[in-house]
Design a protein around this motif. Structure first.
Motif, short mmCIF file in Angstrom:
data_model
loop_
_atom_site.label_atom_id
_atom_site.label_comp_id
_atom_site.label_asym_id
_atom_site.label_seq_id
_atom_site.Cartn_x
_atom_site.Cartn_y
_atom_site.Cartn_z
N TYR A 1 0.85 -1.20 0.00
CA TYR A 1 0.00 0.00 0.00
C TYR A 1 0.89 1.25 0.00
O TYR A 1 2.06 1.21 0.40
CB TYR A 1 -0.92 0.04 1.22
CG TYR A 1 -2.05 -0.96 1.15
CD1 TYR A 1 -3.20 -0.70 0.41
CD2 TYR A 1 -1.96 -2.18 1.83
CE1 TYR A 1 -4.23 -1.62 0.34
CE2 TYR A 1 -2.98 -3.11 1.76
CZ TYR A 1 -4.13 -2.81 1.01
OH TYR A 1 -5.15 -3.73 0.94
N ALA B 1 -3.19 0.91 -3.73
CA ALA B 1 -2.66 -0.45 -3.53
C ALA B 1 -1.80 -0.80 -4.74
O ALA B 1 -2.05 -0.32 -5.85
CB ALA B 1 -3.79 -1.45 -3.38
N ASP C 1 -8.48 -3.32 1.96
CA ASP C 1 -8.40 -1.94 1.48
C ASP C 1 -9.02 -0.94 2.46
O ASP C 1 -8.51 0.17 2.64
CB ASP C 1 -9.08 -1.81 0.11
CG ASP C 1 -8.30 -2.51 -0.99
OD1 ASP C 1 -7.20 -3.02 -0.69
OD2 ASP C 1 -8.79 -2.54 -2.13
#
Length: 436
Positions: free
Chosen positions: A344, A360, A373
């Motif tokens: 990330y 990402a 996420d």
């Protein structure tokens, strides 16, 4: 909390630069105020000391980080100095015109005294007549003595002898007060005041012709006199307006040059021939310099903002390498990887307003599980809060102008080759910034 954000960042360096420019303008205004004021004898040492004390108080605002206060007060001070100088010049010109009016009345009174002596049959020496025509104080005193003796003379002349030996019973000024005053045309003093201010403001202007024509009105017939005064009203009014406008334009040019110099810009060439330019050309040059200052300051501010953000993110565990600031400026965007969560990172874009969004990474088609996420966005929001605190400690200001709630849009995924780096640009190291 939220995910992607649009923030506005104002760095301490940017604020200091603006304030130093404003203070430089005040310094230039003070220099003009002192130079012109001393030249025209309308300011003294106490005035100068008070002005410099106000200037020092403004400089202290920068040292106290009261940037907003200085940005408000500095333009007010510069405007005050400009208007104060104008007021002092106007008052000095008015005093000069009033002094000439007194001299004119004294000449008229001396001429009236000469006429009365002639009518009284008093013997007059040529030197005395010439002295009265020029309103010479010694001649006026002698004439008053003769007139008093003549009007109070006794058959045996003893009173006249006593008056010749003693001082006159009244001075010229006392006698003048008893005489009927001829009406003074206000246009004459108004025109004389304008001429005096023009001469004080711009020494290059030739005022001899105006003075000669004004003097002509003393003996001219009424029709001719009115014609001369009407023409002088128009000419001096237009000339004074133009000269004031030019003086203001030159002053604004000097202030702009001072601000440019404070910003580290070389504008010396623009000051060389300013006196040979028309008012319109001076105003155009000032506008050009001010536009250049705005551009220069904006470019430096962008560099400071990018460096501040990268420095702050580096401290939060994002990979920041040499050259990233230039890469951001060149490409308009930059992607940083989190060292603690390598799959990330954050994408930065924009300049004056910076868009920050968590991203990402997909390496060769493989990336983090999308279920993670949301947590990544939450962590990013916490990082933004920490970044805000870090920038605040450095004297910078971060304002969130727009934010999108977590989970509103899918996290952006960036495809990377395993050999690719977040940035490959090669420029000098970011400047060092330390906590205060």
């Amino acid at each position: 909390m939220s995910g992607p954000k649009v923030v506005r960042i104002v760095t301490r360096e940017e604020l200091i630069g603006i304030c130093q420019g404003q203070l430089a303008r005040v310094d230039a205004a003070i220099a003009d105020w002192i130079r012109i004021g001393r030249k025209n004898a309308v300011i003294d040492d106490a005035d100068i000391a008070a002005t410099r004390a106000r200037r020092d108080a403004l400089a202290a605002l920068i040292a106290a980080d009261r940037f907003a206060d200085l940005q408000k007060q500095a333009p007010v001070e510069a405007a005050f100095l400009r208007d104060d100088l104008q007021r002092r010049l106007e008052q000095a010109a008015k005093r000069e015109a009033q002094a000439k009016a007194r001299q004119r009345r004294e000449r008229e009174a001396a001429q009236a005294l000469l006429n009365r002596l002639r009518n009284a049959g008093a013997p007059l020496a040529p030197e005395l007549e010439n002295g009265l025509r020029n309103a010479d104080p010694a001649a006026v005193s002698q004439a008053l003595l003769l007139l008093t003796a003549r009007e109070t003379q006794s058959p045996d002349h003893r009173l006249a002898a006593r008056l010749r030996d003693d001082a006159p019973a009244q001075s010229f000024q006392d006698w003048l007060k008893t005489q009927p005053a001829s009406p003074e045309d206000p246009a004459i003093e108004r025109i004389e005041t304008r001429i005096a201010e023009i001469a004080r403001t711009d020494t290059r202007v030739d005022t001899i012709d105006w003075h000669a024509r004004l003097a002509e009105t003393a003996e001219a017939p009424k029709a001719r006199r009115d014609l001369i005064l009407d023409a002088l009203e128009v000419e001096t009014g237009r000339a004074l307006t133009a000269i004031r406008q030019r003086a203001r334009a030159i002053s604004q040019l000097r202030l702009a040059l001072a601000e440019a110099e404070a910003a580290g810009m070389d504008m010396a060439q623009d000051a060389i021939d300013a006196d040979t330019l028309t008012t319109e050309q001076v105003e155009e040059r000032t506008a050009t310099i001010e536009a250049a200052i705005t551009t220069h300051r904006a470019e430096r501010a962008l560099a400071h903002r990018r460096a501040a953000v990268l420095q702050g993110l580096s401290g939060l565990g994002y990979e920041v390498t040499e050259g990233m600031s230039t890469a951001w400026a060149t490409e308009g965007r930059l992607v940083l990887r989190s060292t603690g969560r390598p799959d990330y990172g954050v994408e930065l874009s924009g300049g004056e307003r910076v868009q920050m969004r968590p991203v990402a990474f997909d390496a060769n088609g493989t990336g983090p599980d999308p279920s993670r996420d949301r947590d990544a966005e939450q962590i990013w929001c916490s990082d933004v809060t920490s970044l805000d605190r870090t920038l605040e400690q450095l004297g910078d200001d971060l304002v969130i102008e727009q934010s999108i709630p977590v989970g509103t849009i899918p996290l952006k995924r960036i495809r990377l080759d395993t050999t690719a780096a977040a940035s490959s640009a090669d420029i000098p190291t970011l400047r060092e910034r330390t906590l205060r």
